[in-house]
Design a protein around this motif. Structure first.
Motif, PDB file in Angstrom:
ATOM      1  N   MET A  45       0.840  -1.192   0.000  1.00  0.00           N
ATOM      2  CA  MET A  45       0.000   0.000   0.000  1.00  0.00           C
ATOM      3  C   MET A  45       0.876   1.243   0.000  1.00  0.00           C
ATOM      4  O   MET A  45       1.681   1.458   0.901  1.00  0.00           O
ATOM      5  CB  MET A  45      -0.914   0.006   1.213  1.00  0.00           C
ATOM      6  CG  MET A  45      -2.061  -0.983   1.152  1.00  0.00           C
ATOM      7  SD  MET A  45      -3.417  -0.435   0.089  1.00  0.00           S
ATOM      8  CE  MET A  45      -4.128   0.881   1.049  1.00  0.00           C
ATOM      9  N   SER A  46       0.726   2.075  -1.010  1.00  0.00           N
ATOM     10  CA  SER A  46       1.466   3.331  -1.078  1.00  0.00           C
ATOM     11  C   SER A  46       0.777   4.390  -0.221  1.00  0.00           C
ATOM     12  O   SER A  46      -0.381   4.235   0.186  1.00  0.00           O
ATOM     13  CB  SER A  46       1.543   3.820  -2.525  1.00  0.00           C
ATOM     14  OG  SER A  46       0.245   4.179  -2.997  1.00  0.00           O
ATOM     15  N   VAL A  47       1.517   5.479   0.037  1.00  0.00           N
ATOM     16  CA  VAL A  47       0.932   6.590   0.791  1.00  0.00           C
ATOM     17  C   VAL A  47      -0.288   7.130   0.066  1.00  0.00           C
ATOM     18  O   VAL A  47      -1.308   7.467   0.680  1.00  0.00           O
ATOM     19  CB  VAL A  47       1.991   7.702   0.996  1.00  0.00           C
ATOM     20  CG1 VAL A  47       1.345   8.940   1.619  1.00  0.00           C
ATOM     21  CG2 VAL A  47       3.125   7.202   1.868  1.00  0.00           C
ATOM     22  N   ARG A  48      -0.209   7.187  -1.265  1.00  0.00           N
ATOM     23  CA  ARG A  48      -1.334   7.718  -2.040  1.00  0.00           C
ATOM     24  C   ARG A  48      -2.573   6.831  -1.903  1.00  0.00           C
ATOM     25  O   ARG A  48      -3.704   7.337  -1.854  1.00  0.00           O
ATOM     26  CB  ARG A  48      -0.940   7.833  -3.516  1.00  0.00           C
ATOM     27  CG  ARG A  48      -2.011   8.458  -4.397  1.00  0.00           C
ATOM     28  CD  ARG A  48      -2.338   9.899  -3.978  1.00  0.00           C
ATOM     29  NE  ARG A  48      -3.408  10.464  -4.776  1.00  0.00           N
ATOM     30  CZ  ARG A  48      -3.233  11.031  -5.976  1.00  0.00           C
ATOM     31  NH1 ARG A  48      -2.014  11.116  -6.493  1.00  0.00           N
ATOM     32  NH2 ARG A  48      -4.253  11.517  -6.637  1.00  0.00           N
ATOM     33  N   GLN A  49      -2.371   5.528  -1.843  1.00  0.00           N
ATOM     34  CA  GLN A  49      -3.517   4.632  -1.633  1.00  0.00           C
ATOM     35  C   GLN A  49      -4.174   4.901  -0.282  1.00  0.00           C
ATOM     36  O   GLN A  49      -5.398   4.924  -0.169  1.00  0.00           O
ATOM     37  CB  GLN A  49      -3.065   3.166  -1.721  1.00  0.00           C
ATOM     38  CG  GLN A  49      -2.794   2.684  -3.135  1.00  0.00           C
ATOM     39  CD  GLN A  49      -2.243   1.275  -3.151  1.00  0.00           C
ATOM     40  OE1 GLN A  49      -1.075   1.066  -2.827  1.00  0.00           O
ATOM     41  NE2 GLN A  49      -3.079   0.310  -3.511  1.00  0.00           N
ATOM     42  N   TRP A  50      -3.360   5.108   0.762  1.00  0.00           N
ATOM     43  CA  TRP A  50      -3.923   5.375   2.083  1.00  0.00           C
ATOM     44  C   TRP A  50      -4.608   6.725   2.130  1.00  0.00           C
ATOM     45  O   TRP A  50      -5.592   6.916   2.855  1.00  0.00           O
ATOM     46  CB  TRP A  50      -2.846   5.278   3.161  1.00  0.00           C
ATOM     47  CG  TRP A  50      -2.540   3.871   3.553  1.00  0.00           C
ATOM     48  CD1 TRP A  50      -1.356   3.205   3.387  1.00  0.00           C
ATOM     49  CD2 TRP A  50      -3.434   2.932   4.165  1.00  0.00           C
ATOM     50  NE1 TRP A  50      -1.467   1.912   3.854  1.00  0.00           N
ATOM     51  CE2 TRP A  50      -2.725   1.720   4.341  1.00  0.00           C
ATOM     52  CE3 TRP A  50      -4.771   3.000   4.574  1.00  0.00           C
ATOM     53  CZ2 TRP A  50      -3.306   0.592   4.907  1.00  0.00           C
ATOM     54  CZ3 TRP A  50      -5.354   1.870   5.142  1.00  0.00           C
ATOM     55  CH2 TRP A  50      -4.629   0.682   5.307  1.00  0.00           C
ATOM     56  N   ILE A  51      -4.102   7.697   1.348  1.00  0.00           N
ATOM     57  CA  ILE A  51      -4.776   8.991   1.253  1.00  0.00           C
ATOM     58  C   ILE A  51      -6.183   8.812   0.699  1.00  0.00           C
ATOM     59  O   ILE A  51      -7.159   9.405   1.190  1.00  0.00           O
ATOM     60  CB  ILE A  51      -3.968   9.971   0.384  1.00  0.00           C
ATOM     61  CG1 ILE A  51      -2.691  10.400   1.116  1.00  0.00           C
ATOM     62  CG2 ILE A  51      -4.802  11.201   0.020  1.00  0.00           C
ATOM     63  CD1 ILE A  51      -1.766  11.251   0.287  1.00  0.00           C
ATOM     64  N   VAL A  52      -6.309   7.972  -0.344  1.00  0.00           N
ATOM     65  CA  VAL A  52      -7.628   7.695  -0.919  1.00  0.00           C
ATOM     66  C   VAL A  52      -8.536   7.039   0.116  1.00  0.00           C
ATOM     67  O   VAL A  52      -9.709   7.400   0.260  1.00  0.00           O
ATOM     68  CB  VAL A  52      -7.490   6.800  -2.176  1.00  0.00           C
ATOM     69  CG1 VAL A  52      -8.866   6.339  -2.660  1.00  0.00           C
ATOM     70  CG2 VAL A  52      -6.766   7.543  -3.285  1.00  0.00           C
ATOM     71  N   ARG A 107       0.612   5.298  -7.328  1.00  0.00           N
ATOM     72  CA  ARG A 107       2.018   4.924  -7.127  1.00  0.00           C
ATOM     73  C   ARG A 107       2.221   3.417  -7.239  1.00  0.00           C
ATOM     74  O   ARG A 107       2.960   2.808  -6.446  1.00  0.00           O
ATOM     75  CB  ARG A 107       2.529   5.426  -5.761  1.00  0.00           C
ATOM     76  CG  ARG A 107       2.345   6.913  -5.515  1.00  0.00           C
ATOM     77  CD  ARG A 107       3.153   7.769  -6.486  1.00  0.00           C
ATOM     78  NE  ARG A 107       3.125   9.176  -6.121  1.00  0.00           N
ATOM     79  CZ  ARG A 107       2.257  10.067  -6.620  1.00  0.00           C
ATOM     80  NH1 ARG A 107       1.348   9.668  -7.507  1.00  0.00           N
ATOM     81  NH2 ARG A 107       2.287  11.326  -6.246  1.00  0.00           N
ATOM     82  N   LYS A 108       1.578   2.815  -8.246  1.00  0.00           N
ATOM     83  CA  LYS A 108       1.724   1.386  -8.501  1.00  0.00           C
ATOM     84  C   LYS A 108       2.360   1.167  -9.867  1.00  0.00           C
ATOM     85  O   LYS A 108       2.355   2.052 -10.731  1.00  0.00           O
ATOM     86  CB  LYS A 108       0.358   0.679  -8.437  1.00  0.00           C
ATOM     87  CG  LYS A 108      -0.444   0.964  -7.188  1.00  0.00           C
ATOM     88  CD  LYS A 108       0.276   0.613  -5.898  1.00  0.00           C
ATOM     89  CE  LYS A 108       0.476  -0.879  -5.724  1.00  0.00           C
ATOM     90  NZ  LYS A 108       1.136  -1.184  -4.430  1.00  0.00           N
ATOM     91  N   ARG A 109       2.883  -0.035 -10.092  1.00  0.00           N
ATOM     92  CA  ARG A 109       3.519  -0.357 -11.359  1.00  0.00           C
ATOM     93  C   ARG A 109       2.494  -0.401 -12.484  1.00  0.00           C
ATOM     94  O   ARG A 109       1.369  -0.856 -12.289  1.00  0.00           O
ATOM     95  CB  ARG A 109       4.237  -1.696 -11.268  1.00  0.00           C
ATOM     96  CG  ARG A 109       5.516  -1.659 -10.437  1.00  0.00           C
ATOM     97  CD  ARG A 109       6.171  -3.014 -10.369  1.00  0.00           C
ATOM     98  NE  ARG A 109       5.300  -3.978  -9.693  1.00  0.00           N
ATOM     99  CZ  ARG A 109       5.617  -5.268  -9.530  1.00  0.00           C
ATOM    100  NH1 ARG A 109       6.741  -5.746 -10.031  1.00  0.00           N
ATOM    101  NH2 ARG A 109       4.796  -6.077  -8.887  1.00  0.00           N
ATOM    102  N   THR A 110       2.910   0.041 -13.650  1.00  0.00           N
ATOM    103  CA  THR A 110       2.017   0.035 -14.813  1.00  0.00           C
ATOM    104  C   THR A 110       2.005  -1.340 -15.460  1.00  0.00           C
ATOM    105  O   THR A 110       2.813  -2.212 -15.130  1.00  0.00           O
ATOM    106  CB  THR A 110       2.447   1.095 -15.831  1.00  0.00           C
ATOM    107  OG1 THR A 110       3.803   0.835 -16.236  1.00  0.00           O
ATOM    108  CG2 THR A 110       2.347   2.495 -15.233  1.00  0.00           C
ATOM    109  N   ILE A 111       1.086  -1.524 -16.396  1.00  0.00           N
ATOM    110  CA  ILE A 111       0.943  -2.811 -17.089  1.00  0.00           C
ATOM    111  C   ILE A 111       1.061  -2.600 -18.596  1.00  0.00           C
ATOM    112  O   ILE A 111       0.966  -1.480 -19.094  1.00  0.00           O
ATOM    113  CB  ILE A 111      -0.420  -3.464 -16.762  1.00  0.00           C
ATOM    114  CG1 ILE A 111      -1.560  -2.549 -17.256  1.00  0.00           C
ATOM    115  CG2 ILE A 111      -0.540  -3.732 -15.266  1.00  0.00           C
ATOM    116  CD1 ILE A 111      -2.929  -3.187 -17.149  1.00  0.00           C
TER     117      ILE A 111
END
Length: 433
Positions: A1-8, A210-214
Motif C-alpha cells: 500500500m502506497s501513501v497515495r492509496q492510504w490517502i484515498v 504509485r503502482k507499477r504500470t501494465i
C-alpha cells in the motif's frame, strides 16, 4: 500500500463520516424544527425519514451510474447534490420544502455510499482490504459523533437548528475539490468497462496510486454464471438465504433507526435543552462505533449467527431500558450508548452474513438487494414511531419503545431460520442437483 492509496482510503472514510453526519443532521435539528413550526411527531417522523427514502432511490439510480460513468464522477455528482440539498434545507420555510430537500440530500447519500464502497475496495491491496473496509465502515458513526459534538457545543448553542444543515453544506462543498484532485478513477473500473485507450487510462490510475504500470489486460471472461437478481431469487437455497437476510435486516433497522432518529426529540421533550439532547445522539454514535468495531474484530474468532442473535437480544433490552425514561442526562446518554453498542454490533453481524451467505458471482447483487429491502425498515422507522407517539401519547415512551424493539425480535427469528452454509457451497450443491 502506497501513501497515495492510504490517502484515498482516508478520504473515503471522511466521505462516509460525512454521510453519517448528513443522515443524522435532521435528528440533531428535530427539537428546533418542532419548536419553530409546532408540528406533531407524526409529521416530524416523515421529515426524519425523507433522506432515508432518498437513500433508497439514490443507491439504485446513482449507484448504477457509478458502474457506467465511473466512481470518481459519481462521487462528485453526489457531493454537489448533497451540498445543494443541505443548503436548501437550511433555508426551508416549511415542513414540505424541508422534506423535499432532505429527500434530495438522501439521493446523493445513497449514490455516495455505493461509490465510496467500491473505491475503498478497488484502491487497496488484497492484504490491506479488510482493514481498509473496516475503517471505512466505522467512519459512518464517527461522522455522527463529530457532528454531534459540533451541534451540541456550538451550532445549537450559538445559532439554531438551521446551522446544522448549513454546517453540513459547507463541509460537503469542501470535499468536492479534495475528491477532484486527490482521488483517481480506479483501475478496476477501466478494466471492467474497457473504454477506448483502456491501457493508457488504467496506467494513469496506477501511476496516480504509485503502482507499477501494465502492458496488457487479460481477456474478459464471459462464460459462467453472471451476477443477476434472478439468480438469488430463483434458486431455492439462495432464495431462502436472500429473503431471510433481507427481512431480518429490514426488521432490525426498524429498531436501529428508532434510536438514531428519535433519541434527540425524546430527550428534549423530557425537559433538557436542544444541545443537551443532541449530546445523547453523540453518545449513541460513540456506542455504535465501539460496538461495531469490537464485534467486527471478535467475529474473526466467533461464528456469525449465535453472537449476532445475542447482540440483538441485548439491544432489545437496552432499547427497553431507554424507553423507561430517565431523570438525569447521564442516564439518557448511557441508555443510548448501550442501545447503539449492541444494535450496531448486530448490523456488523448482518454484513458478515451477507458475505458468507451469497456465492462470489452474486455477492454484490445479493448484498445490494438485501440493503435495498432493508432501507424500507430504515425509512419506515421514524414514520411508525411518530404515528405511535401521536396515537398513544408522549407519556407512553416505554410502550412505543417496546413496540419498536419488536423489529429486532423478528430479526432474531429470521436469523434462527437462516442456514449458515457458505453461499458458494449452496450454489455448487444446486448446480449438481
Amino acid at each position: 500500500m502506497s501513501v497515495r492509496q492510504w490517502i484515498v482510503v482516508v478520504l473515503m472514510i471522511l466521505l462516509n463520516a460525512l454521510d453519517g453526519f448528513d443522515v443524522l443532521s435532521s435528528a440533531f435539528a428535530a427539537p428546533g424544527i418542532s419548536a419553530e413550526w409546532g408540528i406533531p411527531r407524526s409529521a416530524l417522523g416523515i421529515v426524519l425519514s425523507a433522506e432515508l427514502v432518498g437513500m433508497g432511490f439514490g443507491s439504485v439510480i446513482l449507484g448504477g451510474v457509478a458502474d457506467r460513468i465511473g466512481r470518481k464522477d459519481t462521487m462528485l455528482i453526489c457531493l454537489v447534490v448533497m451540498a445543494i440539498g443541505m443548503y436548501l434545507a437550511h433555508a426551508a420555510t416549511g415542513v414540505t420544502l424541508l422534506t423535499v430537500w432532505r429527500f434530495v440530500t438522501g439521493l446523493g447519500i445513497g449514490g455516495m455510499l455505493a461509490a465510496t464502497n467500491a473505491v475503498t475496495a478497488e484502491s487497496t491491496s488484497k492484504s490491506s482490504r479488510s482493514l481498509a473496509m473496516a475503517l471505512y465502515v466505522i467512519g459512518y458513526p464517527i461522522g455522527g459523533v463529530v457532528g454531534g459534538f459540533a451541534a451540541q457545543s456550538w451550532l445549537l448553542v450559538e445559532y439554531d437548528w438551521r446551522a446544522v444543515f448549513m454546517f453540513g453544506a459547507v463541509v460537503t462543498a469542501i470535499m468536492i475539490p479534495l475528491v477532484f484532485f486527490l482521488v483517481p478513477e480506479t483501475p478496476a473500473f477501466y478494466a471492467a468497462r474497457r473504454p477506448a485507450n483502456v491501457i493508457e487510462k488504467v496506467n494513469r490510475s496506477l501511476r496516480a496510486l504509485r503502482k507499477r504500470t501494465i502492458e496488457a489486460l487479460p481477456p474478459l471472461r464471459t462464460e459462467g454464471p453472471q451476477p443477476k437478481v434472478t439468480d438469488i431469487l430463483s434458486k431455492p437455497g439462495l432464495r431462502k438465504v436472500t429473503w431471510l437476510l433481507a427481512f431480518g435486516y429490514m426488521f432490525h433497522t426498524l429498531t436501529f433507526y428508532y434510536i438514531l432518529k428519535f433519541a434527540v426529540q425524546i430527550v428534549a421533550d423530557s425537559g433538557f435543552s436542544q444541545a443537551d439532547a443532541a449530546s445523547t445522539l453523540t453518545w449513541a454514535n460513540i456506542g455504535g462505533a465501539i460496538g461495531g468495531g469490537l464485534f467486527g474484530f471478535l467475529l474473526k474468532k466467533w461464528d456469525i449467527k449465535g453472537p449476532t442473535i445475542a447482540m440483538m437480544i441485548a439491544g432489545v433490552v437496552a432499547v427497553a431500558w431507554f424507553g423507561m425514561g430517565h431523570g438525569e442526562l447521564g442516564e439518557w446518554r448511557v441508555a443510548a450508548f448501550l442501545s447503539m453498542f449492541f444494535l450496531n454490533a448486530a448490523i456488523v453481524g448482518f454484513y458478515a452474513a451477507f458475505a458468507r451467505g451469497f456465492p462470489a458471482y452474486a455477492r454484490a447483487t445479493g448484498t445490494g438487494f438485501v440493503l435495498g429491502v432493508g432501507r424500507a425498515g430504515a425509512a419506515g422507522s421514524p414514520i411508525v414511531a411518530g404515528l405511535l407517539f401521536d396515537m398513544l401519547g408522549k407519556g407512553e415512551l416505554l410502550t412505543v419503545s417496546l413496540i419498536m424493539s419488536l423489529g429486532s425480535v423478528c430479526a432474531i427469528f429470521m436469523l434462527l431460520l437462516l442456514p449458515m452454509r457458505d453461499g458458494d457451497a449452496i450454489a455448487q450443491a444446486e448446480a449438481k442437483a
